[in-house]
Write an enzyme that holds these catalytic residues in place. Structure first.
Site, PDB file in Angstrom:
ATOM      1  N   HIS A 138     -65.476   9.796  54.078  1.00  0.00           N
ATOM      2  CA  HIS A 138     -65.484  10.907  53.128  1.00  0.00           C
ATOM      3  C   HIS A 138     -66.127  10.361  51.856  1.00  0.00           C
ATOM      4  O   HIS A 138     -65.545   9.508  51.181  1.00  0.00           O
ATOM      5  CB  HIS A 138     -64.061  11.371  52.810  1.00  0.00           C
ATOM      6  N   HIS A 248     -62.736  16.975  64.411  1.00  0.00           N
ATOM      7  CA  HIS A 248     -61.329  16.924  64.018  1.00  0.00           C
ATOM      8  C   HIS A 248     -60.764  18.254  64.492  1.00  0.00           C
ATOM      9  O   HIS A 248     -61.085  19.300  63.942  1.00  0.00           O
ATOM     10  CB  HIS A 248     -61.249  16.755  62.501  1.00  0.00           C
ATOM     11  N   HIS A 274     -60.093  10.020  64.713  1.00  0.00           N
ATOM     12  CA  HIS A 274     -58.637   9.765  64.763  1.00  0.00           C
ATOM     13  C   HIS A 274     -58.018  10.388  66.017  1.00  0.00           C
ATOM     14  O   HIS A 274     -57.194  11.298  65.959  1.00  0.00           O
ATOM     15  CB  HIS A 274     -57.916  10.234  63.500  1.00  0.00           C
ATOM     16  N   HIS A 322     -54.973  17.034  52.607  1.00  0.00           N
ATOM     17  CA  HIS A 322     -55.313  18.343  53.173  1.00  0.00           C
ATOM     18  C   HIS A 322     -54.857  19.506  52.300  1.00  0.00           C
ATOM     19  O   HIS A 322     -54.738  20.629  52.769  1.00  0.00           O
ATOM     20  CB  HIS A 322     -54.792  18.446  54.606  1.00  0.00           C
TER      21      HIS A 322
END
Length: 569
Positions: A138, A248, A274, A322
């Site tokens: 990111h 994701h 992930h 988030h």
């Protein structure tokens, strides 16, 4: 006339040779040198009274010589653990072998001639690895890049535009204008960079625009709506333009369950971020997807490895990343559904079995950009302690395990994202992105970072001192990080469509652009030392994970190597 010397004396002079072993930092991992390219008695060394002098180890007559040689280094790569000299010319790796002056020395490779035009880095007693590749960035803050370099990472792939709310949560650089600005910003940093566009769209136009503007791939993120329609469209466009898709998936199973996502993927290559699920994805069973032949699975480093502190730190981390509200019960439930000790424990073992193929950071968005390399080796250590030797290893060494784990942050992300023709290993023709480590600091604090054949980052002492070593020794930018040298030694990865249209010239980029390739044809079977595809099952009530029927579980670590003793100062 030969002179026999004790093995210890030889190691003191030139570093370990074939059959010698050494420990990696304070881990339980032991490597053994498999081959030494040296011709005993004709080793090449630099210094007062040493070998690399005119007419001795340095040729007086040769003109086509190396620009840089790293001497007598211990090389750890996916293809082997060897000792040799590394030759570099025009910023590219020539090969690993025996360097020197063929007029005076035996066994010198004709491609590794040292002359008056050759610089030297003494690699004796040093480990050299390929520059690391972090494929889950990111781009929130530019300060991530020095941190990554200081852990031996030289290539960063991901998305973002800075500390925007969207970037804090998702790895996307959305749109043509944002993509152009990030490509221009990439010119400021001595690393290779590539940016992922936003892949969440049920119509193709915006996806095509981003790829043509320079995106090296697309990212599907649940916060933008990873629906089956978006998955299908994103992969269809990626197939057309040969770029990778990272995903994701939908934690709350709102638009579908894991089975719906698998149907939407429809056997097309995809990089699952992930893959265990704590970083996001179908709860509780996204980890099952790691067994699919078309899935290129990776982990992010907060769950690497499973420790007594892993669960406790994740809830608050997730709420911040988030944009969740702790006062909203649904937001808390969303967060709690992602943190499962059972699947995190299984993740350790899936790495050791070569099922999960890559490790990345998830920088500042549930991950630590400066710990990719460290946490990879902590995981390898924990698995050695808990599971013993891997198949192919012995009581003497852990070479097979070391090759498996180094591939997770070097060659495998390079293969997954279509950049293995440029970076990811110490092989002929590749960019000379090399990291030198003292064995006692391996995996934690590198000594020298060579970028495109020139030192760009280094643990350097006081610049006003009479020698380079006095305190404070800090990581500092070197000449490879400045001026035109920066652009000449680093790459910006873009789509083939953008490269062929001259995106570098259009935006007046200083770095050379390099087109990604082979992104849609790569499969799990192509990933090195990490291509196992067992049938993975997750109990929906207990979250117990099984691979081919075997329960995967392990205890959390209570202590780890490569930790506090290395960070006292």
């Amino acid at each position: 006339m030969s002179l026999w010397i004790p093995r210890q004396t030889y190691a003191d002079l030139y570093g370990p040779t074939k059959g010698d072993r050494l420990r990696l930092a304070d881990t339980e991992l032991i490597i053994e040198i498999e081959h030494d390219f040296a011709h005993y008695g004709d080793e090449i060394t630099f210094g007062g009274g040493k070998v690399i002098r005119d007419g001795m180890g340095q040729s007086s007559s040769a003109h086509d010589v190396l620009d840089l040689v790293i001497t007598n280094a211990i090389i750890i790569d996916h293809w082997g653990i060897v000792k040799g000299d590394i030759g570099i010319k025009q910023g590219r790796i020539v090969k690993v072998g025996k360097a020197g002056n063929p007029d005076t020395m035996a066994g010198v490779d004709p491609e590794l001639v040292v002359g008056a035009n050759t610089e030297v880095i003494a690699g004796e007693h040093m480990i050299v690895t390929a520059g690391g590749i972090d494929s889950h960035i990111h781009f929130i803050a530019p300060g991530q890049i020095p941190e990554a370099l200081s852990n031996g990472v030289t290539t960063l792939l991901g998305g973002g535009t800075g500390p925007a709310t969207g970037t804090k949560a998702t790895t996307c650089t959305p749109g043509v204008w944002n993509m152009a600005r990030m490509l221009q910003a990439a010119d400021a940093w001595p690393v290779n960079l590539g940016f992922l566009g936003k892949g969440n769209a049920a119509q193709p136009e915006s996806l095509i625009q981003q790829i043509q503007a320079g995106a090296c791939g697309l990212k599907l993120h649940e916060d933008w709506g990873t629906t089956p329609a978006a998955i299908d469209m994103c992969l269809s466009v990626a197939d057309q333009y040969d770029v990778q898709v990272a995903i994701h998936t939908d934690t709350i199973n709102e638009a579908g369950f894991l089975e719906d996502t698998i149907r939407a993927i429809a056997g097309r290559t995809i990089h699952t971020y992930h893959t265990e699920g704590a970083g996001g994805g179908h709860a509780p069973d996204i980890i099952k997807i790691a067994g699919e032949r078309y899935v290129l699975p990776s982990s992010t480093n907060p769950t690497r490895p499973y420790t007594v502190n892993t669960i406790a730190e994740h809830l608050d981390m997730l709420m911040v990343c988030h944009h969740l509200n702790p006062q909203v019960p649904e937001d808390v439930a969303f967060a709690e559904s992602r943190i499962r000790p059972e699947t995190i424990a299984a993740e350790d073992i899936l790495h050791d079995l070569g099922v999960i193929s890559m490790i990345s950071s998830d920088s500042q968005a549930m991950g630590r950009v400066g710990e990719v390399v460290t946490r990879t080796w902590q995981t390898a250590h924990k698995m050695k302690v808990q599971r013993g030797a891997l198949l192919g290893d012995s009581a003497r060494n852990d070479n097979q395990r070391v090759k498996r784990y180094i591939a997770k942050y070097t060659i495998n992300p390079a293969l997954a994202h279509g950049i293995a023709h440029e970076v990811g290993s110490i092989e002929p023709g590749k960019l000379a992105d090399l990291v030198l480590w003292q064995p006692a600091f391996f995996g934690v604090k590198p000594e020298i970072i060579v970028k495109g054949g020139l030192i760009a980052w280094n643990a350097m002492g006081d610049a006003n001192a009479s020698i380079p070593t006095p305190q404070p020794v800090l990581y500092r930018p070197m000449f490879g990080a400045f001026g035109g040298a920066l652009g000449a030694t680093s790459l910006t990865f873009v789509s083939a469509a953008a490269h062929e249209s001259g995106i570098g010239q259009q935006l007046n980029l200083q770095k050379v652009t390099s087109a990604v390739r082979g992104c849609r044809s790569v499969q799990k079977a192509d990933l090195i030392h990490n291509n196992a595809t067992p049938l993975i099952e997750v109990d929906p009530e207990t979250y117990a994970v099984r691979a081919d029927g075997e329960l995967l579980t392990c205890e959390p670590a209570t202590s780890l190597p490569l930790a506090q003793r290395y960070f006292l100062f």
